[in-house]
Write a protein that holds these residues in place. Structure first.
Motif, PDB file in Angstrom:
ATOM      1  N   ASP A   1       0.853  -1.186   0.000  1.00 35.94           N
ATOM      2  CA  ASP A   1       0.000   0.000   0.000  1.00 35.94           C
ATOM      3  C   ASP A   1       0.890   1.237   0.000  1.00 35.94           C
ATOM      4  OD1 ASP A   1      -1.510   2.288   1.353  1.00 35.94           O
ATOM      5  OD2 ASP A   1      -3.109   0.815   1.089  1.00 35.94           O
ATOM      6  N   PRO A   2       0.573   2.267  -0.820  1.00 33.23           N
ATOM      7  CA  PRO A   2       1.418   3.464  -0.863  1.00 33.23           C
ATOM      8  C   PRO A   2       1.612   4.127   0.496  1.00 33.23           C
ATOM      9  CG  PRO A   2      -0.144   3.475  -2.680  1.00 33.23           C
ATOM     10  CD  PRO A   2      -0.527   2.332  -1.796  1.00 33.23           C
ATOM     11  N   ARG A   3       0.640   3.956   1.391  1.00 35.74           N
ATOM     12  CA  ARG A   3       0.730   4.636   2.680  1.00 35.74           C
ATOM     13  C   ARG A   3       1.576   3.890   3.693  1.00 35.74           C
ATOM     14  NH1 ARG A   3      -5.596   4.781   3.520  1.00 35.74           N
ATOM     15  NH2 ARG A   3      -5.188   2.712   2.674  1.00 35.74           N
ATOM     16  N   VAL A   4       1.956   2.640   3.400  1.00 36.54           N
ATOM     17  CA  VAL A   4       2.683   1.844   4.372  1.00 36.54           C
ATOM     18  C   VAL A   4       4.078   2.429   4.584  1.00 36.54           C
ATOM     19  CG1 VAL A   4       3.724   0.204   2.760  1.00 36.54           C
ATOM     20  CG2 VAL A   4       3.172  -0.529   5.071  1.00 36.54           C
ATOM     21  N   GLY A   5       4.552   2.351   5.804  1.00 37.54           N
ATOM     22  CA  GLY A   5       5.867   2.874   6.091  1.00 37.54           C
ATOM     23  C   GLY A   5       6.192   2.776   7.566  1.00 37.54           C
ATOM     24  N   PRO A   6       7.424   3.040   7.942  1.00 37.79           N
ATOM     25  CA  PRO A   6       8.515   3.396   7.035  1.00 37.79           C
ATOM     26  C   PRO A   6       9.009   2.196   6.239  1.00 37.79           C
ATOM     27  CG  PRO A   6       9.340   3.177   9.265  1.00 37.79           C
ATOM     28  CD  PRO A   6       7.857   3.009   9.366  1.00 37.79           C
ATOM     29  N   VAL A   7       9.761   2.474   5.181  1.00 32.82           N
ATOM     30  CA  VAL A   7      10.313   1.437   4.317  1.00 32.82           C
ATOM     31  C   VAL A   7      11.832   1.440   4.503  1.00 32.82           C
ATOM     32  CG1 VAL A   7      10.634   0.692   1.936  1.00 32.82           C
ATOM     33  CG2 VAL A   7       8.436   1.657   2.661  1.00 32.82           C
ATOM     34  N   LEU A   8      12.378   0.283   4.771  1.00 35.05           N
ATOM     35  CA  LEU A   8      13.831   0.143   4.947  1.00 35.05           C
ATOM     36  C   LEU A   8      14.413  -0.456   3.668  1.00 35.05           C
ATOM     37  CD1 LEU A   8      16.198   0.377   6.996  1.00 35.05           C
ATOM     38  CD2 LEU A   8      15.793  -2.036   7.527  1.00 35.05           C
ATOM     39  N   VAL A   9      15.323   0.273   3.046  1.00 35.81           N
ATOM     40  CA  VAL A   9      15.963  -0.195   1.810  1.00 35.81           C
ATOM     41  C   VAL A   9      17.404  -0.561   2.143  1.00 35.81           C
ATOM     42  CG1 VAL A   9      16.556   0.358  -0.573  1.00 35.81           C
ATOM     43  CG2 VAL A   9      14.500   1.350   0.459  1.00 35.81           C
ATOM     44  N   THR A  10      17.823  -1.754   1.742  1.00 31.51           N
ATOM     45  CA  THR A  10      19.215  -2.168   1.932  1.00 31.51           C
ATOM     46  C   THR A  10      19.841  -2.438   0.567  1.00 31.51           C
ATOM     47  OG1 THR A  10      18.737  -4.543   2.091  1.00 31.51           O
ATOM     48  CG2 THR A  10      18.582  -3.247   4.124  1.00 31.51           C
ATOM     49  N   VAL A  11      21.089  -2.025   0.417  1.00 28.29           N
ATOM     50  CA  VAL A  11      21.832  -2.233  -0.835  1.00 28.29           C
ATOM     51  C   VAL A  11      23.185  -2.835  -0.453  1.00 28.29           C
ATOM     52  CG1 VAL A  11      22.649  -1.191  -2.971  1.00 28.29           C
ATOM     53  CG2 VAL A  11      20.723  -0.158  -1.741  1.00 28.29           C
TER      54      VAL A  11
ATOM     55  N   CYS B   1      33.174   1.160  -8.348  1.00 24.30           N
ATOM     56  CA  CYS B   1      34.148   0.632  -7.380  1.00 24.30           C
ATOM     57  C   CYS B   1      33.762  -0.755  -6.879  1.00 24.30           C
ATOM     58  CB  CYS B   1      34.269   1.578  -6.180  1.00 24.30           C
ATOM     59  SG  CYS B   1      34.863   3.229  -6.598  1.00 24.30           S
ATOM     60  N   ALA B   2      32.548  -1.213  -7.204  1.00 22.29           N
ATOM     61  CA  ALA B   2      32.047  -2.487  -6.706  1.00 22.29           C
ATOM     62  C   ALA B   2      32.158  -3.560  -7.788  1.00 22.29           C
ATOM     63  CB  ALA B   2      30.596  -2.345  -6.255  1.00 22.29           C
ATOM     64  N   ASP B   3      32.162  -4.803  -7.353  1.00 18.08           N
ATOM     65  CA  ASP B   3      32.177  -5.941  -8.275  1.00 18.08           C
ATOM     66  C   ASP B   3      30.743  -6.396  -8.507  1.00 18.08           C
ATOM     67  OD1 ASP B   3      34.967  -5.977  -8.403  1.00 18.08           O
ATOM     68  OD2 ASP B   3      35.111  -7.227  -6.610  1.00 18.08           O
ATOM     69  N   GLY B   4      30.265  -6.244  -9.722  1.00 16.22           N
ATOM     70  CA  GLY B   4      28.915  -6.677 -10.054  1.00 16.22           C
ATOM     71  C   GLY B   4      27.854  -5.710  -9.562  1.00 16.22           C
ATOM     72  N   ALA B   5      26.620  -6.021  -9.918  1.00 18.10           N
ATOM     73  CA  ALA B   5      25.502  -5.168  -9.520  1.00 18.10           C
ATOM     74  C   ALA B   5      25.198  -5.366  -8.042  1.00 18.10           C
ATOM     75  CB  ALA B   5      24.273  -5.507 -10.356  1.00 18.10           C
ATOM     76  N   PRO B   6      24.860  -4.308  -7.327  1.00 20.37           N
ATOM     77  CA  PRO B   6      24.517  -4.452  -5.911  1.00 20.37           C
ATOM     78  C   PRO B   6      23.197  -5.192  -5.736  1.00 20.37           C
ATOM     79  CG  PRO B   6      24.094  -2.212  -6.639  1.00 20.37           C
ATOM     80  CD  PRO B   6      24.765  -2.910  -7.783  1.00 20.37           C
ATOM     81  N   GLU B   7      23.029  -5.780  -4.570  1.00 22.74           N
ATOM     82  CA  GLU B   7      21.801  -6.516  -4.245  1.00 22.74           C
ATOM     83  C   GLU B   7      20.894  -5.612  -3.414  1.00 22.74           C
ATOM     84  OE1 GLU B   7      20.504 -10.212  -1.359  1.00 22.74           O
ATOM     85  OE2 GLU B   7      22.530 -10.213  -2.226  1.00 22.74           O
ATOM     86  N   VAL B   8      19.674  -5.343  -3.932  1.00 26.23           N
ATOM     87  CA  VAL B   8      18.761  -4.393  -3.291  1.00 26.23           C
ATOM     88  C   VAL B   8      17.593  -5.149  -2.678  1.00 26.23           C
ATOM     89  CG1 VAL B   8      17.342  -2.336  -3.627  1.00 26.23           C
ATOM     90  CG2 VAL B   8      19.405  -2.664  -5.019  1.00 26.23           C
ATOM     91  N   ARG B   9      17.217  -4.756  -1.445  1.00 26.78           N
ATOM     92  CA  ARG B   9      16.060  -5.326  -0.776  1.00 26.78           C
ATOM     93  C   ARG B   9      15.204  -4.197  -0.213  1.00 26.78           C
ATOM     94  NH1 ARG B   9      16.986  -9.115  -3.203  1.00 26.78           N
ATOM     95  NH2 ARG B   9      17.504 -11.247  -2.557  1.00 26.78           N
ATOM     96  N   HIS B  10      13.892  -4.371  -0.303  1.00 21.18           N
ATOM     97  CA  HIS B  10      12.945  -3.395   0.245  1.00 21.18           C
ATOM     98  C   HIS B  10      12.169  -4.064   1.382  1.00 21.18           C
ATOM     99  CE1 HIS B  10      13.666  -2.160  -3.950  1.00 21.18           C
ATOM    100  NE2 HIS B  10      13.517  -0.923  -3.495  1.00 21.18           N
ATOM    101  N   LEU B  11      12.326  -3.533   2.573  1.00 24.34           N
ATOM    102  CA  LEU B  11      11.678  -4.116   3.750  1.00 24.34           C
ATOM    103  C   LEU B  11      10.567  -3.182   4.218  1.00 24.34           C
ATOM    104  CD1 LEU B  11      14.900  -5.204   5.699  1.00 24.34           C
ATOM    105  CD2 LEU B  11      13.613  -6.488   3.981  1.00 24.34           C
ATOM    106  N   VAL B  12       9.349  -3.735   4.260  1.00 28.05           N
ATOM    107  CA  VAL B  12       8.196  -2.968   4.733  1.00 28.05           C
ATOM    108  C   VAL B  12       7.786  -3.524   6.092  1.00 28.05           C
ATOM    109  CG1 VAL B  12       7.426  -2.461   2.394  1.00 28.05           C
ATOM    110  CG2 VAL B  12       6.542  -4.484   3.567  1.00 28.05           C
TER     111      VAL B  12
END
Length: 544
Positions: free
Chosen positions: A431-441, A518-529
C-alpha cells in the motif's frame, strides 16, 4: 574550490530576451502593474502612520506585516504550488488580494482605519503575496528557455524596482492631492489586471502533476531537501547576510525623508524612485557585468557599495547627495538578489522547485521583516544615525564573509531528471501509505577500492537524503572484508516510489555510478516494509 562566475568567453542572454516569449511578456507586464500598486499601497500605509506616536516602530511594522506572512506561509504555499495547478492557484489568490485592497480603500475613505486595523489588513495582503511568490517563481522556468533564466530573474527584479521608482512617485502625487484612499484603490485595480492576464493565459499543455503528495509529507520532503543540500544552504546564507543589514535602508527611509531631510510624501517618493532607478539600471547591466566579473567578485563589490550608501544616508543631510548614494545602492540590491534567485531556479529540480524557492523567499522576506523590526527598535532607542551606521557595519562584515562562503559553481551540474533505477520486481505491491520502508543495498568491494568507494558513497548519502531518506547509514559485516551494506529509511512506500519515478537528477546518477564502478557486479537491493503490512496481505488472501 571553483566558484561561480561567468568568464570573459561566456555570452549571457540579452536582458530583454525573455520578453520575446509572448506569454512571459504579457504576464510580466501585468505583474509590473501589480508591483506598482503594491508599492503605492506600502507608501500609503506608511504615510498614514507617520504622525502617530512611536512612528519609528509603526512605520517599520508596515514592512514587517507585509513580509512576515512569507516567513510563516511560503513553504506551505510551495507545497500547494508543487502539487496543484499553479495557474488556478494564482488566479484564486489574486482575487483575494483584490478584495483586501478594496477593503483598505473603503475603510480609509470612511476614516475607519486605526493603526491596528491597517497593520492587520497589511498582514492579510502579505498572506496573498506569500501564496503567490512560490507559484510564480516556479512557473518562470516553464515559460522561458533555461539559458534565459538569469535574464528572466533580472527582469523580475527590474519589474519590482521599476515599481519602486514609479509606484512611490505616483503615490506621493495622489496622497498630496487626494489622500491615501485612492492609492489603495489603484492597488485593487492593479491586481484585477494581473488576475485578468492570468485568466487569459492558456498553457499549451497542462503541467504534468503526479498524484499529489500528502500535505505534511510534502512539507517534510521540501524541508529535507533544503537541509541536505549544501548548495541551497550556501545560497540562502548569502541572501541572509545581505538582506538583514540592507533592510534598514528600506524600512527607515520614510523617517530619513521626514526627519533628517525635511521632505514630504513627494520627497519620500523621490528617494524610493532613486533606489528603483538604480535597481533598473543594475538589472539591465547585469548581463554585461557578469562577462567581466565573477559572481563572487560581483557579490563583494555590491556589498561594499551598499555599505557606503548606508553610511552616506546616515551622515549626510543634503538631498542631492543622498539621491546620488541611493542610485548605486539600488544597483547593488538587484545585483545580489537577482544572482542568488537565478542560481536557486537553475539548481532546484522541478519536483521540489516551488518548495525550494519558498524557503529562499522565507529567508529573503524573513530577513527583511526581522531586520525592519530590529532597525526600527534601534532607531527608536538610539536614533536614525546609530541604526544606519550599525547596519553599515553589519553589511561590511557580511561582505567580507563572501570570501569564506562563496557562491558555488553550478555550470557543470546536471540537474535534469534521471529515472535510472531498475524496475521493481516484487512479490506483492505494498500500500502506498505503508511505512517506514527500509531499503538495503549490498555491495562487494575489493579492499584496494575501499577508499574511492567510501568517497563516492558520501555523495550517494546526500542524494538519498535530499530525495526522501529520513536516515542513512553505511555498514560492513564483521564476517567479511569485501562487503558493504547501505541502509536507508524512507517515510512511506509512496515516497520511495517517487524516488524511482523522477526525484533523482543527472548529478545523483553520476554519484551512484561512481560508487558502483568501485564495486564488483551489480549491488543486491532489498525493500523491507513493516511486518504488519505483510500480515494484512496474508489475511486478505485467506479471505479470498
Amino acid at each position: 574550490m571553483v566558484t561561480a562566475g561567468a568568464g570573459p568567453t561566456d555570452r549571457p542572454a540579452s536582458a530583454w530576451a525573455p520578453l520575446r516569449t509572448t506569454v512571459y511578456r504579457n504576464l510580466w507586464l501585468a505583474l509590473l502593474v501589480a508591483n506598482i500598486g503594491t508599492w503605492m499601497q506600502t507608501v500609503g500605509a506608511q504615510w498614514l502612520l507617520i504622525h502617530h506616536s512611536n512612528a519609528s516602530t509603526l512605520v517599520a511594522l508596515v514592512q514587517t506585516a507585509s513580509l512576515l506572512p512569507v516567513l510563516l506561509l511560503a513553504l506551505p504555499a510551495g507545497v500547494l504550488a508543487d502539487n496543484f495547478d499553479r495557474r488556478h492557484l494564482l488566479i484564486a489568490v489574486q482575487l483575494f488580494l483584490v478584495v483586501v485592497a478594496l477593503a483598505l480603500t473603503l475603510l480609509t475613505l470612511t476614516d475607519r482605519m486605526p493603526p491596528a486595523l491597517l497593520l492587520t489588513l497589511t498582514f492579510a495582503f502579505g498572506v496573498g503575496q506569500a501564496l503567490t511568490l512560490p507559484a510564480w517563481a516556479a512557473v518562470i522556468p516553464e515559460l522561458v528557455p533555461q539559458e534565459q533564466l538569469r535574464s528572466a530573474s533580472a527582469l523580475g527584479s527590474i519589474s519590482v524596482n521599476v515599481a519602486r521608482a514609479v509606484g512611490p512617485a505616483l503615490a506621493g502625487v495622489l496622497i498630496a492631492r487626494t489622500g491615501v484612499a485612492p492609492v489603495f484603490g489603484f492597488n485593487a485595480v492593479a491586481f484585477a489586471i494581473f488576475t485578468y492576464a492570468l485568466w487569459r493565459w492558456r498553457p499549451g499543455t497542462a503541467r504534468a502533476v503526479e498524484v499529489p503528495e500528502r500535505f505534511t509529507a510534502a512539507l517534510r520532503a521540501g524541508s529535507r531537501y533544503v537541509r541536505h543540500s549544501p548548495t541551497v544552504r550556501r545560497l540562502l546564507r548569502r541572501a541572509l547576510v545581505f538582506v538583514i543589514p540592507a533592510s534598514a535602508l528600506w524600512a527607515l527611509l520614510p523617517l530619513v525623508a521626514s526627519r533628517r531631510l525635511g521632505l514630504g510624501s513627494g520627497g519620500y517618493g523621490l528617494l524610493l524612485a532613486a533606489l528603483g532607478v538604480g535597481a533598473v539600471v543594475g538589472g539591465l547591466l547585469l548581463a554585461v557585468i557578469r562577462t567581466r566579473l565573477s559572481a563572487n567578485q560581483l557579490l563583494f563589490t555590491a556589498g561594499a557599495v551598499f555599505t557606503v550608501a548606508l553610511a552616506v544616508v546616515a551622515t549626510v543631510r543634503v538631498v542631492p547627495l543622498v539621491l546620488l548614494a541611493l542610485l548605486p545602492a539600488g544597483m547593488a540590491w538587484v545585483t545580489v538578489l537577482a544572482n542568488v534567485n537565478a542560481e536557486m531556479q537553475l539548481f532546484l529540480p522541478a519536483w521540489v522547485r516551488a518548495r525550494g524557492l519558498a524557503v529562499y523567499q522565507v529567508c529573503f522576506a524573513g530577513g527583511q521583516a526581522v531586520g525592519a523590526l530590529l532597525w526600527g527598535l534601534v532607531a527608536d532607542t538610539g536614533g536614525l544615525v546609530l541604526a544606519y551606521l550599525a547596519a553599515a557595519a553589519l553589511m561590511l562584515v557580511g561582505t567580507v564573509t563572501s570570501r569564506i562562503w562563496p557562491l558555488p559553481d553550478l555550470r557543470a551540474v546536471n540537474r535534469e531528471p534521471a529515472a535510472y533505477w531498475p524496475q521493481l520486481h516484487l512479490a506483492y505491491e505494498p500500500d502506498p501509505r505503508v511505512g517506514p520502508v527500509l531499503v538495503t543495498v549490498r555491495y562487494s568491494v575489493r579492499p584496494e577500492r575501499t577508499r574511492p568507494f567510501l568517497a563516492a558513497m558520501d555523495l550517494v548519502r546526500a542524494a538519498r537524503q535530499r530525495t526522501g531518506a529520513m536516515r542513512w547509514g553505511l555498514f560492513r559485516p564483521a564476517e567479511a572484508t569485501d562487503q558493504f551494506v547501505e541502509v536507508y529509511l524512507v517515510p512511506s512506500w509512496d515516497e520511495h516510489l517517487r524516488q524511482h519515478g523522477g526525484r533523482l537528477t543527472g548529478e545523483d546518477r553520476a554519484a551512484e555510478e561512481r560508487a558502483r564502478e568501485c564495486a564488483d557486479g551489480a549491488p543486491e537491493v532489498r525493500h523491507l516494509v513493516p511486518a504488519a503490512a505483510g500480515r494484512a496481505l496474508a489475511d486478505d488472501r485467506e479471505a479470498t
